[in-house]
Design an enzyme around this catalytic site. Structure first.
Site, short mmCIF file in Angstrom:
data_model
loop_
_atom_site.label_atom_id
_atom_site.label_comp_id
_atom_site.label_asym_id
_atom_site.label_seq_id
_atom_site.Cartn_x
_atom_site.Cartn_y
_atom_site.Cartn_z
N CYS A 194 10.64 -10.01 -5.02
CA CYS A 194 11.69 -10.08 -4.00
C CYS A 194 12.48 -11.38 -4.08
O CYS A 194 13.61 -11.45 -3.61
CB CYS A 194 11.09 -9.91 -2.61
SG CYS A 194 9.83 -11.14 -2.19
N THR A 244 1.93 -7.21 -0.45
CA THR A 244 2.57 -7.96 0.63
C THR A 244 2.26 -7.35 1.99
O THR A 244 1.91 -8.06 2.94
CB THR A 244 4.10 -8.02 0.42
OG1 THR A 244 4.37 -8.67 -0.82
CG2 THR A 244 4.78 -8.78 1.54
#
Length: 425
Positions: free
Chosen positions: A50, A197
């Site tokens: 990300c 995550t």
């Protein structure tokens, strides 16, 4: 040939650029093979998270200027993702040789992350390496580069406090939720995705006392696996509209190339909630939640870029450790480069030995032929010795004359050292 890194990250590009250049897992193998098909690249690996997209590789054209190497990779990335070239060039960085190796060591150790010292990046780097090895786009040089980076990351984490006081994007998201809600334990959280995550988010929420968690994922089995660990409820992505109104907190991190939540779905959920506040964090790149959702009243929507201020609070405790880690990396880089030079010497020695052995074989074959014809053995031996001496002396003699004519004292000194010309027999 030279190792390189080409990339963009959270410091060089905003999320709307990073999401355009991200590589989904299902296209990474294709991208790797396309990349090594380029005449300029002989080895390659792709790291896509990300916060960064990085191409690690080995160049096959050392003679090109650095700017042209940069251009080759930028052009390929632009064409692969159909993104204007100027966007790629304006937000990217390119490093070669030792600086590329140092960059990977810093990335693996968490020193180049948005969250200083965060451990997730090491696992992501190992995954990118695994894919490259599986696709056979990472061979000897890139393998040694990755392994050195992994060893350095382990050493840094073992000998510094860089990993203490755990801080991550997941932790920052939960910390921000604590600021929004006075009693986090009374809220309901909807977690979209079931990767590493989201697992960290679930753990932080659970540790903070939040009792009701809903995990939505594309595959129900993985959602159930994660939900079981935290006594949560598992649903499919398609079921999100049925549960969205329950959620006070929505945290999303999937690998979807299209948004999971649109403005309309959130508007309907807000009506059902009688416009009670919703807190949303979109950790995904590309984004899972349409940006327009942030325009709605009663919704606080944050992206990974918005978490930076929260993350900065945790960074301070790791900064002193990072200074020590930087010194360790410099020392590790010096060791790596010394090892590489030694390996280069091994190759040169091997090539030199093969050449001398080839010369020997030619002269020996001639000598054996002469003996077979009945020539006097002592004459044949003299001719063999003379032939070997002349051929072995030819190349060094040419180079010594050339260096002398050019006044190249450095090369003359090196040749004298190599052949022990200062010693007497």
């Amino acid at each position: 040939m030279t190792l390189f890194v080409f990339g963009i990250n959270h410091t060089t590009a905003p999320v709307d650029v990073r999401e355009k250049l991200a590589f989904a897992p299902e296209i990474t193998a294709t991208a790797l093979h396309q990349l090594v098909a380029q005449s300029a690249v002989s080895e390659a690996a792709i790291l896509s998270t990300c916060n960064r997209t990085e191409v690690y590789g080995r160049l096959s054209m050392d003679a090109m200027p650095v700017e042209e190497h940069h251009q080759v990779i930028a052009q390929w990335l632009s064409e692969f993702h159909q993104v204007p070239l100027h966007q790629v060039e304006n937000h990217s960085y390119f490093q070669q040789a030792g600086q590329a190796v140092k960059h990977m060591m810093r990335v693996a150790s968490g020193l180049d992350s948005m969250v200083l010292g965060e451990p997730q990046i090491l696992g992501q780097l190992k995954s990118s390496f695994s894919v490259a090895r599986q696709e056979k786009t990472a061979t000897s040089h890139l393998i040694r580069m990755f392994q050195s980076a992994f060893n350095m990351a382990k050493y840094v984490r073992t000998h510094t406090a860089i990993g203490e006081n755990p801080v991550s994007v997941a932790y920052a998201a939960v910390a921000m939720a604590k600021q929004i809600f006075a009693r986090l334990e009374d809220q309901t959280a909807l977690l979209i995705g079931a990767g590493e995550t989201i697992e960290l988010v679930a753990r932080h929420l659970h540790d903070a006392g939040l009792k009701k968690i809903i995990v939505a994922n594309r595959t129900l089995a993985r959602a159930q696996e994660l939900a079981h660990e935290f006594n949560a409820q598992a649903v499919l992505l398609a079921d999100i509209p049925d549960h969205l109104a329950e959620a006070d907190i929505v945290i999303s991190s999937t690998a979807s190339q299209l948004p999971i939540l649109g403005k309309g779905a959130v508007e309907r959920a807000l009506k059902q909630r009688k416009h009670q506040l919703m807190f949303m964090v979109d950790i995904a790149v590309p984004r899972d939640i349409e940006a327009e959702v942030g325009d709605l009243d009663d919704v606080y929507l944050y992206t990974v870029d918005d978490l930076k201020d929260v993350i900065d609070e945790g960074v301070r405790s790791r900064q002193e450790a990072a200074k020590v880690a930087e010194v360790m990396i410099e020392e590790g880089l010096a060791t790596y480069l010394e090892t590489e030079r030694s390996l280069d010497a091994v190759g040169s020695i091997r090539d030199y030995r093969q050449r001398m052995e080839a010369l020997r074989d030619v002269e020996l074959e001639r000598a054996m032929a002469l003996l077979a014809k009945g020539e006097e053995p002592h004459l044949v031996m003299q001719r063999l010795a003379r032939g070997l001496t002349n051929k072995m002396m030819h190349a060094p003699t040419v180079q010594i004359k050339k260096a002398s004519a050019l006044g190249d004292e450095e090369s003359l000194g090196l040749l004298q050292t190599m052949f022990d010309l200062n010693k007497t027999l």
